[in-house]
Design an enzyme around this catalytic site. Structure first.
Site, mmCIF file in Angstrom:
data_model
loop_
_atom_site.group_PDB
_atom_site.id
_atom_site.type_symbol
_atom_site.label_atom_id
_atom_site.label_comp_id
_atom_site.label_asym_id
_atom_site.label_seq_id
_atom_site.Cartn_x
_atom_site.Cartn_y
_atom_site.Cartn_z
ATOM 1 N N TYR A 74 0.803 -1.227 0.000
ATOM 2 C CA TYR A 74 0.000 0.000 0.000
ATOM 3 C C TYR A 74 0.833 1.272 0.000
ATOM 4 O O TYR A 74 0.306 2.360 0.108
ATOM 5 C CB TYR A 74 -0.931 -0.008 1.227
ATOM 6 N N GLN A 101 -6.498 5.681 6.224
ATOM 7 C CA GLN A 101 -5.238 6.274 6.701
ATOM 8 C C GLN A 101 -5.429 7.121 7.961
ATOM 9 O O GLN A 101 -4.557 7.132 8.828
ATOM 10 C CB GLN A 101 -4.637 7.162 5.614
ATOM 11 N N TYR A 109 5.868 -6.966 7.608
ATOM 12 C CA TYR A 109 5.961 -8.049 6.631
ATOM 13 C C TYR A 109 6.266 -9.337 7.397
ATOM 14 O O TYR A 109 6.543 -9.307 8.601
ATOM 15 C CB TYR A 109 7.105 -7.785 5.653
ATOM 16 N N ASP A 120 2.839 2.733 -2.376
ATOM 17 C CA ASP A 120 2.783 3.623 -3.542
ATOM 18 C C ASP A 120 1.507 4.465 -3.501
ATOM 19 O O ASP A 120 1.566 5.694 -3.592
ATOM 20 C CB ASP A 120 2.805 2.803 -4.842
ATOM 21 N N ARG A 122 6.257 -0.415 8.791
ATOM 22 C CA ARG A 122 7.002 -1.036 7.693
ATOM 23 C C ARG A 122 7.010 -0.107 6.485
ATOM 24 O O ARG A 122 6.186 0.829 6.393
ATOM 25 C CB ARG A 122 6.356 -2.367 7.325
ATOM 26 N N GLY A 123 7.929 -0.376 5.542
ATOM 27 C CA GLY A 123 7.900 0.358 4.281
ATOM 28 C C GLY A 123 8.220 1.826 4.464
ATOM 29 O O GLY A 123 9.135 2.183 5.207
ATOM 30 N N GLU A 124 7.447 2.671 3.810
ATOM 31 C CA GLU A 124 7.770 4.100 3.798
ATOM 32 C C GLU A 124 6.759 4.950 4.560
ATOM 33 O O GLU A 124 7.085 5.661 5.504
ATOM 34 C CB GLU A 124 7.844 4.570 2.336
ATOM 35 N N ASP A 125 5.496 4.852 4.156
ATOM 36 C CA ASP A 125 4.529 5.821 4.664
ATOM 37 C C ASP A 125 4.219 5.615 6.144
ATOM 38 O O ASP A 125 4.164 6.577 6.915
ATOM 39 C CB ASP A 125 3.246 5.754 3.826
ATOM 40 N N SER A 126 4.004 4.364 6.566
ATOM 41 C CA SER A 126 3.686 4.155 7.990
ATOM 42 C C SER A 126 4.886 4.506 8.867
ATOM 43 O O SER A 126 4.712 4.946 10.013
ATOM 44 C CB SER A 126 3.223 2.714 8.245
#
Ligand code: TRH
Length: 381
Positions: free
Chosen positions: A15, A255, A193, A17, A271-275
């Site tokens: 999610y 969100q 993940y 991107d 995880r990832g970028e936004d969170s």
């Protein structure tokens, strides 16, 4: 200046991107008064982070954003003044040709992934001419320092977070079937993940002195949790207990509701970028799992953010934070997750104080949407 923007987003997986593209689109409209058309190739994924999205609608207006489905055969439309290609998603050829016909041509920006690495500031804003069309693409790098494109954030985020904690937190917990947290109890959100360190961490929580309530949104980590409990599925609303640990399945929310979970918890696994960025703005301690990349390229990203995040910390506290993040990301040489947790927990007060102060330091980087508008305006003049 109120400019027209096109943002193109290709959902690859997960999610992140669409999460970043949607947040940016909203901030350009609400915070910067811009007119935004958002092209998304996977409305079903979009509807997971924003349930108001109708996955069948070719065009719809949401939060003032003109949301369009991006189909493989892209119908000709007049390009906007600013065209944002999120994460190198490759614009439709006919749209590129239409951009080249426009005079003056649109400001074409490739929005890059976020990283705290040193090289980012040196690459931010660099132009790259198209090989045969009269167009220039600019590489726009979000980042943690003033020389980068800054971080996505709403101007009123801190005020909304404080109002929530003052007025709505008890109501929020009640909505999840929980009383307000008791002294000595941890509320921890877990968005992750698949992760080899998970069983060791759950063991430590179950066997620890403090009660831990873990809140787990639907997603990739859930099957592993189910195996650890050796029980039925952990669906949203389900509660599982072992020792001092209680885990609760949560539905995937929009969100804004996810933000509230981050604000309400004592610690957030993200995880990832936004969170990861939202957890930092939440002014709460976080443990970040980077999006795994080929040849462990993500390890450098983790070390870069750790270096920045830990710079102002006492070395023992910084070590505890780093060991926890490294253990959670399986970085060679990291302690076992249970040991990392024990050391982290011993520094919890210092880590929480640091997390409260951290958004003040993040603000130095500037706001992504505003920096994009300034960047585009300077080239539209
Ligand atoms: O979903 P992700 O793993 O996305 C990843 C990364 O961004 C990665 O860098 C990218 O390369 C890859 O996708 C393709 O993690 P991320 O970035 O945190 O995005 C999750 C989004 O989902 C974020 O906008 C928050 C949102 N979210 C909700 O809206 N509701 C929820 O309940 C939860 C748990 C998340």
């Amino acid at each position: 200046m109120r400019a027209h923007w096109d943002i193109f987003c290709n959902v690859i997986d997960n999610y992140g991107d669409i999460g970043v593209a949607w947040r940016l689109a909203r901030q350009l409209v609400a915070g910067c008064g811009q007119q935004v058309r958002l092209w998304v190739d996977d409305l079903a994924a979009f509807s997971r982070i924003w349930p108001a999205v109708d996955p069948r609608a070719a065009a719809q207006t949401l939060e003032g954003v003109d949301v369009r489905v991006w189909r493989a055969s892209f119908a000709d439309v007049e390009p906007a003044q600013v065209v944002v290609e999120a994460f190198g998603c490759a614009l439709p050829e006919n749209h590129l040709a239409a951009m080249a016909r426009r005079s003056p041509p649109p400001v074409w920006i490739n929005l890059e992934y976020l990283s705290a690495e040193d090289w980012v500031a040196g690459h931010h804003g660099l132009p790259s001419p198209h090989p045969h069309l009269p167009l220039t693409r600019y590489f726009f790098f979000p980042g943690y320092t003033a020389g980068t494109g800054g971080l996505a954030v709403e101007a009123d985020l801190a005020a909304r977070r404080e109002a929530f904690l003052r007025d709505d937190a008890a109501h929020f917990w009640a909505g999840l079937g929980l009383a307000p947290p008791q002294p000595g109890e941890w509320r921890i959100s877990l968005f992750a993940y698949e992760n080899a360190a998970l069983p060791g961490l759950l063991d430590a929580w179950a066997d620890g002195a403090d009660r831990v309530v873990g809140l787990v949104p639907e997603g990739r980590i859930v099957p592993q949790i189910e195996r650890w409990f050796e029980t039925r599925p952990l669906a949203p609303g389900d509660v599982r207990e072992r020792g001092r640990l209680q885990l609760r399945g949560l539905p995937f929310t929009d969100q804004d509701v996810y933000d509230r979970l981050l604000w309400a918890c004592d610690l957030n696994f993200v995880r990832g970028e936004d969170s990861c960025v939202r957890a930092q703005w939440a002014a709460r301690p976080l443990v970040w799992q980077a999006y795994p990349q080929a040849e462990t390229a993500h390890h450098a990203k983790i070390e870069a953010l750790l270096a920045l995040y830990g710079a102002a910390l006492d070395p023992i506290v910084a070590q505890a934070v780093a060991d926890m993040w490294r253990a959670w990301n399986g970085i060679p040489g990291a302690p076992a997750a249970g040991d990392a947790w024990a050391a982290w927990q011993a520094q919890r007060q210092a880590i929480a104080a640091h997390a409260r102060a951290w958004p003040g330091r993040l603000a130095d980087a500037g706001r992504l949407a505003e920096k994009l508008v300034e960047f585009a305006e300077n080239r539209l003049k």
